[in-house]
Design an enzyme around this catalytic site. Sequence first.
Site, PDB file in Angstrom:
ATOM      1  N   GLY A  43       0.761  -1.254   0.000  1.00  0.00           N
ATOM      2  CA  GLY A  43       0.000   0.000   0.000  1.00  0.00           C
ATOM      3  C   GLY A  43       0.786   1.295   0.000  1.00  0.00           C
ATOM      4  O   GLY A  43       0.300   2.315  -0.470  1.00  0.00           O
ATOM      5  N   ASP A 102       0.389   3.252   4.139  1.00  0.00           N
ATOM      6  CA  ASP A 102      -0.683   3.985   3.471  1.00  0.00           C
ATOM      7  C   ASP A 102      -1.734   4.485   4.455  1.00  0.00           C
ATOM      8  O   ASP A 102      -2.133   5.637   4.412  1.00  0.00           O
ATOM      9  CB  ASP A 102      -1.328   3.120   2.370  1.00  0.00           C
ATOM     10  CG  ASP A 102      -1.762   1.731   2.854  1.00  0.00           C
ATOM     11  OD1 ASP A 102      -1.552   1.395   4.038  1.00  0.00           O
ATOM     12  OD2 ASP A 102      -2.315   0.972   2.033  1.00  0.00           O
ATOM     13  N   ASP A 105      -5.479   1.866  10.212  1.00  0.00           N
ATOM     14  CA  ASP A 105      -6.886   1.493  10.335  1.00  0.00           C
ATOM     15  C   ASP A 105      -7.108   0.948  11.754  1.00  0.00           C
ATOM     16  O   ASP A 105      -7.225   1.726  12.692  1.00  0.00           O
ATOM     17  CB  ASP A 105      -7.199   0.475   9.230  1.00  0.00           C
ATOM     18  CG  ASP A 105      -8.652   0.084   9.136  1.00  0.00           C
ATOM     19  OD1 ASP A 105      -9.512   0.924   9.460  1.00  0.00           O
ATOM     20  OD2 ASP A 105      -8.951  -1.053   8.730  1.00  0.00           O
ATOM     21  N   LYS A 133      -7.571   6.455  10.134  1.00  0.00           N
ATOM     22  CA  LYS A 133      -8.985   6.231  10.452  1.00  0.00           C
ATOM     23  C   LYS A 133      -9.107   6.021  11.960  1.00  0.00           C
ATOM     24  O   LYS A 133      -9.203   4.874  12.416  1.00  0.00           O
ATOM     25  CB  LYS A 133      -9.486   4.952   9.762  1.00  0.00           C
ATOM     26  CG  LYS A 133      -9.830   5.046   8.301  1.00  0.00           C
ATOM     27  CD  LYS A 133     -10.463   3.703   7.884  1.00  0.00           C
ATOM     28  CE  LYS A 133     -10.602   3.580   6.400  1.00  0.00           C
ATOM     29  NZ  LYS A 133     -11.021   2.219   5.984  1.00  0.00           N
ATOM     30  N   ASP A 161      -5.672  -0.267  -2.338  1.00  0.00           N
ATOM     31  CA  ASP A 161      -6.394  -1.118  -3.280  1.00  0.00           C
ATOM     32  C   ASP A 161      -7.719  -1.618  -2.742  1.00  0.00           C
ATOM     33  O   ASP A 161      -7.966  -1.624  -1.530  1.00  0.00           O
ATOM     34  CB  ASP A 161      -5.553  -2.358  -3.605  1.00  0.00           C
ATOM     35  CG  ASP A 161      -5.535  -3.362  -2.454  1.00  0.00           C
ATOM     36  OD1 ASP A 161      -5.200  -2.942  -1.329  1.00  0.00           O
ATOM     37  OD2 ASP A 161      -5.890  -4.535  -2.674  1.00  0.00           O
ATOM     38  N   ARG A 167      -4.860   0.841  -7.277  1.00  0.00           N
ATOM     39  CA  ARG A 167      -3.649   1.419  -6.683  1.00  0.00           C
ATOM     40  C   ARG A 167      -3.063   2.528  -7.547  1.00  0.00           C
ATOM     41  O   ARG A 167      -2.357   3.402  -7.076  1.00  0.00           O
ATOM     42  CB  ARG A 167      -2.577   0.338  -6.506  1.00  0.00           C
ATOM     43  CG  ARG A 167      -2.916  -0.741  -5.494  1.00  0.00           C
ATOM     44  CD  ARG A 167      -1.670  -1.554  -5.186  1.00  0.00           C
ATOM     45  NE  ARG A 167      -1.954  -2.839  -4.575  1.00  0.00           N
ATOM     46  CZ  ARG A 167      -2.096  -3.043  -3.271  1.00  0.00           C
ATOM     47  NH1 ARG A 167      -2.027  -2.026  -2.434  1.00  0.00           N
ATOM     48  NH2 ARG A 167      -2.315  -4.249  -2.788  1.00  0.00           N
TER      49      ARG A 167
HETATM   50  P1  IMP Z   1      -4.661  -2.143  10.086  1.00  0.00           P
HETATM   51  O1  IMP Z   1      -3.730  -3.238  10.477  1.00  0.00           O
HETATM   52  O2  IMP Z   1      -6.085  -2.487  10.395  1.00  0.00           O
HETATM   53  O3  IMP Z   1      -4.296  -0.784  10.602  1.00  0.00           O
HETATM   54  O4  IMP Z   1      -4.679  -2.131   8.524  1.00  0.00           O
HETATM   55  C1  IMP Z   1      -3.772  -1.548   7.795  1.00  0.00           C
HETATM   56  C2  IMP Z   1      -3.858  -2.030   6.368  1.00  0.00           C
HETATM   57  O5  IMP Z   1      -5.204  -2.333   5.943  1.00  0.00           O
HETATM   58  C3  IMP Z   1      -3.420  -0.891   5.491  1.00  0.00           C
HETATM   59  O6  IMP Z   1      -2.032  -0.929   5.331  1.00  0.00           O
HETATM   60  C4  IMP Z   1      -4.197  -1.136   4.218  1.00  0.00           C
HETATM   61  O7  IMP Z   1      -3.446  -1.965   3.365  1.00  0.00           O
HETATM   62  C5  IMP Z   1      -5.448  -1.855   4.647  1.00  0.00           C
HETATM   63  N1  IMP Z   1      -6.592  -0.910   4.678  1.00  0.00           N
HETATM   64  C6  IMP Z   1      -7.226  -0.434   5.754  1.00  0.00           C
HETATM   65  N2  IMP Z   1      -8.226   0.402   5.414  1.00  0.00           N
HETATM   66  C7  IMP Z   1      -8.211   0.467   4.078  1.00  0.00           C
HETATM   67  C8  IMP Z   1      -9.001   1.194   3.115  1.00  0.00           C
HETATM   68  O8  IMP Z   1      -9.923   1.979   3.417  1.00  0.00           O
HETATM   69  N3  IMP Z   1      -8.674   0.999   1.814  1.00  0.00           N
HETATM   70  C9  IMP Z   1      -7.682   0.168   1.409  1.00  0.00           C
HETATM   71  N4  IMP Z   1      -6.912  -0.515   2.272  1.00  0.00           N
HETATM   72  C10 IMP Z   1      -7.170  -0.374   3.599  1.00  0.00           C
HETATM   73 MG    MG Z   2      -1.059  -1.964   3.645  1.00  0.00          MG
END
Ligand code: IMP
Ligand code: MG
Length: 186
Positions: A43, A102, A105, A133, A161, A167
């Site tokens: 990402g 990127d 989340d 987020k 993506d 992307r």
């Molecule tokens: P986390 O471990 O939940 O913080 O997720 C991080 C990863 O989830 C990021 O590096 C993204 O690749 C993917 N991700 C989370 N939200 C989105 C989104 O809205 N669009 C695309 N990819 C996302």
């Molecule tokens: Mg990622």
Amino acid sequence: MSDPIEKIIFDEKVIHERIDKIVEKIAVDYENKDLVIIGILKGSFIFLADLVRSMFRYKLNPQVDFMILSSYGSSTIPSTMIKIERDVSVDLEGKTVLVVDDILDTGRTMQYVMERLRWLEPAMVKTCVLLDKPTRRKVDIHADYVGFEVGDRFVVGYGLDYDGYYRDRPYIAVLEESPDETSKHE
Ligand code: IMP
Ligand code: MG
């Protein structure tokens, strides 16, 4: 195939202006430091490329390395499994590290990366994400440098993506329908 892109929320110009602002701050914090930038693939690849080119103005002279992680989420299983597909290959001992992703989340990916990097004994680790987020956070983690905050919507473009696509878009947009959270993302 109809294009399901709903709405551009950050266009190319806005993104680049924001990156230049972030880099101004990074340049102050990392002045005269032995900087290693670690991009979390896939990402971060576009964000990181623009970030380092903007940084060149400040002659920070970073090394650049990548980690590839894959995560498997599920709406029924609260925890997410994260796996290292490619680890860091640069010596981080005593270095000042900037981890670039990127989007922050749930925060689980970044938490996992931070735990891994601690073993490599860097002098300092900071984090930089294009998008944040905060309402989705499941672990106590924040990024030191954030491009933009977004709500609980699935966004694509500029490296992010949906199912491997979108992307390449130079902007960030929300999709018409938020995809199922069970989908694998990288
Ligand atoms: P986390 O471990 O939940 O913080 O997720 C991080 C990863 O989830 C990021 O590096 C993204 O690749 C993917 N991700 C989370 N939200 C989105 C989104 O809205 N669009 C695309 N990819 C996302
Ligand atoms: Mg990622």
